[in-house]
Enzyme design. Structure first.
Site, mmCIF file in Angstrom:
data_model
loop_
_atom_site.group_PDB
_atom_site.id
_atom_site.type_symbol
_atom_site.label_atom_id
_atom_site.label_comp_id
_atom_site.label_asym_id
_atom_site.label_seq_id
_atom_site.Cartn_x
_atom_site.Cartn_y
_atom_site.Cartn_z
ATOM 1 N N CYS A 193 36.168 34.651 38.466
ATOM 2 C CA CYS A 193 34.829 34.624 37.912
ATOM 3 C C CYS A 193 34.693 33.522 36.874
ATOM 4 C CB CYS A 193 34.511 35.969 37.255
ATOM 5 S SG CYS A 193 34.780 37.390 38.337
ATOM 6 N N LEU B 158 32.983 36.456 41.357
ATOM 7 C CA LEU B 158 33.557 36.333 42.691
ATOM 8 C C LEU B 158 34.230 37.667 42.974
ATOM 9 C CD1 LEU B 158 34.333 34.685 45.219
ATOM 10 C CD2 LEU B 158 36.402 33.980 43.997
ATOM 11 N N GLU C 258 42.683 38.428 37.433
ATOM 12 C CA GLU C 258 43.270 39.601 38.073
ATOM 13 C C GLU C 258 44.416 40.119 37.217
ATOM 14 O OE1 GLU C 258 41.893 40.726 40.710
ATOM 15 O OE2 GLU C 258 40.874 38.987 41.585
ATOM 16 N N ASP D 238 39.988 46.416 38.179
ATOM 17 C CA ASP D 238 40.921 46.129 37.096
ATOM 18 C C ASP D 238 40.181 45.825 35.798
ATOM 19 O OD1 ASP D 238 39.989 43.774 38.315
ATOM 20 O OD2 ASP D 238 41.733 42.619 37.690
ATOM 21 N N SER E 113 49.453 30.294 46.283
ATOM 22 C CA SER E 113 49.947 28.922 46.182
ATOM 23 C C SER E 113 51.372 28.888 45.658
ATOM 24 C CB SER E 113 49.032 28.133 45.235
ATOM 25 O OG SER E 113 49.626 26.916 44.834
ATOM 26 N N GLY E 114 52.102 27.839 46.018
ATOM 27 C CA GLY E 114 53.457 27.640 45.509
ATOM 28 C C GLY E 114 53.494 26.852 44.210
#
Length: 617
Positions: free
Chosen positions: A2, A51, A80, A103, A379-380
């Site tokens: 967001c 989002l 998150e 959350d 993602s890494g």
């Protein structure tokens, strides 16, 4: 994911500030395309763009905790918290009652139960603001690694804040002014924690909170890397890293929307994709969806350079086939990279012309394509900083250079093609003297070194490599995390970074350098911890950074754009340029040699034209 923003004023009635908050909130519609909201109180105004990822219906914001018709807390929240389910169970056992499964509500109740110390209990990526009407205090919080951005602008009677600088700049009290130090921050190649570039705007540092009261603003650090003795042997260390990765990926696969992985075919992204495939299969789900970026003809015409010895495509396909992922290549051409709308979009997203050039544009276009099919991507990013993957980690000259090793070991521009003269090659000598990028960088380097935690008696290589690791985890990775956040949120895509889990970062930070390189290579511990999931061709691949186009037409197209700027008498960037260097770049000089310099100049020109930026030099 967001976008958050807000305004605290102890001398105004902000219940009449809806128009201002709406304007600030509108700047972040891309961060939160699903919903928006504004909450107004006498001295607090909070804005939010959402989002929706968890609890699609119940997680609307700003969110309140109310009791007996009275508002106890209000929050505008981005990010998150991956351990929210455990926290929710603990809070329920303590008597808290929840009306949603989000959350966000857990964060509010955690603050009610534990006060400001609740930050120590959170695992995740987040940036949020909690307003307490009972005490008329605001608390700003940012996650430990700085995955999610948060900026603030102190005022004589409060504060203005936002996920991005543009939200703050939308407030009528704030002007977009950048001085010489701000330009040095843009032109250098090491992000300074806390620096907001624009005068008066500060970044809340990772692992910090800021509390705003009538008496003023105070900042507190709640987390930092610490030096601890590592007593585990290599086998135990590898096993513990695997346990952590299994737990981290399991937590970060939770989403109520479509999820995927970013796959380059390197060790980092391949490990994440393989772990995600394993986790989904064990949960009776899958296959994992994966995406790679490529350029037209790149694999067939690939030329090794100082940083990249192989193209990504064959390795990404090998891993996708190995784990049976639902894979897609996003193939870009020079026309897309040079398209003015695409370049303007990523510059607007980043707020600043930070000079990653086609790397910024291609990342934006990759995320835009992914967003058509997924809302969340793993993602890494940051594995190289955590495990010691970059080439210059293993270059004694760069390690002992007396500056940031990626500057010494990466050349004029760390991710540029061979032969580049660097990003400042076209700037005038008087401007470079005023900005003094080398002096600024040196000061920031020594400032960073002074922060590094050390173990008593630690000397030699281990001491120095602890310093090198710290510089990467607090300076270098911040550039990449900010870039990834802005490019992904520009299209409403949430990108999660499992290697930034603070438990993993703390543990690996304290492993000896000899253990991190025990097989004589980069990222030995990560390779050993995940080799059973990877095909040998991927596990044994040498590190290759994020790709950049090798199409010669790209540099030629940049030169033509630069020619237009040079011919425009009203161009705001022209006074900053060196006429001789510009003539060479537009004449017989190699287009590739001035590639990164042209990218910076074109970015500066657009930024000065469109953002109303005032330079005070």
């Amino acid at each position: 994911m967001c976008g958050i923003t807000g305004w605290i004023s102890y001398q105004q009635d902000l219940t009449a500030a809806k128009d201002t908050l709406d304007a600030m909130t509108r700047t972040m519609v891309c961060r939160g395309p699903d919903a928006g909201g504004v909450w107004l109180d006498t001295h607090a105004a909070l804005g939010h763009r959402r989002l929706a990822v968890i609890d699609i219906e119940g997680g609307k914001q700003p969110m309140l905790v109310e009791r007996d018709g009275r508002t106890l807390l209000a929050v505008t929240y981005s990010g998150e918290v991956y351990n929210y389910r455990e926290l929710r169970d603990e809070l329920t056992a303590r008597g808290h009652r929840f009306r949603t499964s989000s959350d966000t509500e857990v964060v509010l109740h955690a603050y009610l139960e534990w006060g400001e110390d609740f930050t120590e209990r959170l695992n995740g990526m987040y940036a949020f603001a909690i307003w307490d009407p009972r005490t008329e205090e605001l608390l700003l919080v940012r996650d430990r690694m700085g995955i999610k951005p948060l900026y603030y602008h102190p005022t004589p009677d409060g504060v203005i804040f936002g996920s991005e600088q543009k939200a703050i700049l939308a407030h009528p009290r704030v002007r977009p002014v950048v001085d010489a130090e701000g330009l040095a921050e843009i032109m250098g190649f090491a992000k300074t924690p806390g620096h907001g570039v624009y005068k008066g705007i500060h970044e809340l540092r990772p692992g910090h909170t800021a509390r705003i009261r009538r008496s003023g603003l105070t900042v507190r650090r709640y987390w930092a890397l610490e030096a601890r003795e590592h007593t585990d042997d290599t086998k135990t260390t590898v096993g513990h890293i695997r346990e952590l990765l299994d737990d981290i990926i399991g937590r970060q696969l939770i989403a109520d929307v479509p999820l995927c992985t970013l796959l380059s075919g390197g060790l980092d992204s391949s490990a994440i994709t393989a772990l995600a495939a394993k986790g989904l299969a064990e949960a009776g789900q899958g296959p994992v969806r994966s995406f790679s970026v490529d350029f037209t003809g790149h694999t067939d015409r690939f030329r090794p350079d100082a940083l990249r010895s192989t193209p990504d495509g064959p390795y990404a396909h090998a891993l996708a086939e190995h784990v049976r992922s639902d894979h897609r290549d996003v193939v870009l051409d020079t026309a897309a990279l040079m398209d003015r709308a695409n370049r303007d979009a990523i510059l607007a997203a980043r707020d600043l012309p930070l000079g990653f050039g086609d790397g910024d544009t291609s990342l934006y276009l990759l995320f835009k394509a992914i967003r058509e099919q997924s809302t969340v991507a793993l993602s890494g990013e940051s594995a190289d900083e955590v495990f010691g993957g970059y080439k210059w980690f293993h270059d004694p000259a760069a390690v002992n250079s007396g500056t940031f090793p990626w500057i010494a070991g990466g050349g004029a521009d760390t991710f540029s093609p061979d032969g580049s003269l660097g990003r400042t090659a076209l700037l005038g000598k008087d401007i470079l003297a005023k900005v003094d990028v080398p002096g600024y960088t040196a000061a920031r380097y020594h400032e960073a070194l002074a922060e590094v935690p050390q173990l008593d008696g630690e000397t030699g290589t281990q001491r120095r490599m602890r310093e090198i690791s710290y510089l990467h985890l607090t300076r270098f990775v911040q550039m990449l995390l900010d870039r990834k956040d802005r490019a992904s949120m520009a299209v409403g895509l949430e990108v999660r970074v499992p290697f930034c889990d603070h438990r993993l970062v703390e543990y690996v930070f304290n492993t000896p350098w000899s253990m991190k390189t025990f097989d004589g290579r980069e990222k030995s511990l990560l390779r050993a911890a995940t080799r059973d999931l990877l095909p040998d061709v991927v596990a044994d691949r040498v590190k290759s950074p994020y790709p950049t186009t090798q199409d010669p037409r790209y540099a030629l197209a940049l030169r033509e754009e630069l020619r237009k700027v040079a011919a425009d008498q009203d161009s705001p960037v022209r006074p900053l340029l060196d006429s001789e260097a510009l003539a060479k770049a537009l004449g017989e000089g190699s287009p590739d040699a001035y590639r990164t310099g042209a990218e910076l100049v074109l970015g500066l020109d657009t930024w000065l034209r469109t953002r109303g930026t005032e330079l005070q030099l």
